[in-house]
Design a protein around this motif. Structure first.
Motif, PDB file in Angstrom:
ATOM      1  N   LEU A 151       0.876  -1.195  -0.191  1.00 16.63           N
ATOM      2  CA  LEU A 151      -0.053  -0.215   0.034  1.00 16.63           C
ATOM      3  C   LEU A 151       0.770   1.158  -0.051  1.00 16.63           C
ATOM      4  N   LEU A 152       1.936   1.369   1.037  1.00 16.29           N
ATOM      5  CA  LEU A 152       2.763   2.443   0.942  1.00 16.29           C
ATOM      6  C   LEU A 152       3.459   2.519  -0.190  1.00 16.29           C
ATOM      7  N   ALA A 153       4.133   1.470  -0.877  1.00 12.38           N
ATOM      8  CA  ALA A 153       4.821   1.427  -1.980  1.00 12.38           C
ATOM      9  C   ALA A 153       4.265   2.040  -3.195  1.00 12.38           C
ATOM     10  N   GLY A 154       2.655   1.540  -3.228  1.00 11.34           N
ATOM     11  CA  GLY A 154       2.006   2.120  -4.444  1.00 11.34           C
ATOM     12  C   GLY A 154       1.761   3.689  -4.060  1.00 11.34           C
ATOM     13  N   ILE A 155       1.770   3.947  -2.902  1.00  7.86           N
ATOM     14  CA  ILE A 155       1.435   5.586  -2.505  1.00  7.86           C
ATOM     15  C   ILE A 155       2.797   6.281  -3.025  1.00  7.86           C
TER      16      ILE A 155
END
Length: 172
Positions: free
Chosen positions: A127-131
């Motif tokens: 999730l954070l990698a995508g953001i």
């Protein structure tokens, strides 16, 4: 494998509490999250809240009823990066950032026409990698150091605590 200058690599801190039992070496932070070349991602529980500037309340992910909660801690082996501060730990401290990982408040995923809810730092990390993929190349090239240099760009979660398996298991 986890050292690519200019490439931001995210690693989940694990779901087994304060420190995991790892490779028969006793309590140790999760690999590869403990490496100084990655962004170590922990977990929070995120709930809708009335009022307040954010409209959400967030605390450290800890669900002892299912024996799960964010991993974190002080590495026994990995060097502390120059950009990381923290008294009481001579080595790499993780986590650097965190996102919703609680099973209770999990992320909805549609699989084969059905909605399912997933949790854990294995959800929080991608999730954070995508953001972060939407950040500038210059910001991404700094890896975890960017978050320490710009703390105001994050919400500081100051409530809650990690699940501690040692407090519930006699063999720890």
């Amino acid at each position: 494998d986890y050292d690519h200058p200019g490439v931001e690599i995210f690693a989940s801190a694990g779901d087994a509490g304060f420190e995991d039992t790892y490779f028969d070496i006793g309590l140790q932070t999760n690999f590869p999250a403990s490496l100084p070349t990655v962004v170590a991602v922990g977990g929070t529980a995120l709930r809708k809240a009335t009022g307040g500037a954010r409209g959400w309340r967030e605390q450290v992910w800890n669900e002892p009823e299912i024996e799960a909660g964010t991993g974190s801690g002080c590495s026994k082996f990995d060097a502390k990066p120059s950009w990381q501060e923290g008294a009481g730990c001579a080595h790499r401290i993780d986590n650097d950032v965190a996102a919703d990982a609680a099973v209770e408040t999990g992320v909805s995923v549609r699989i084969d026409g059905h909605w399912e809810i997933f949790g854990g730092t294995s959800v929080a990390s991608p999730l954070l990698a995508g953001i972060e993929a939407h950040a500038s190349a210059a910001e991404r090239a700094q890896g975890a150091a960017f978050f320490y240099a710009h703390p105001s760009s994050l919400f500081d979660v100051t409530k809650g605590s990690d699940w501690n398996p040692a407090s519930t298991k006699s063999e720890c």
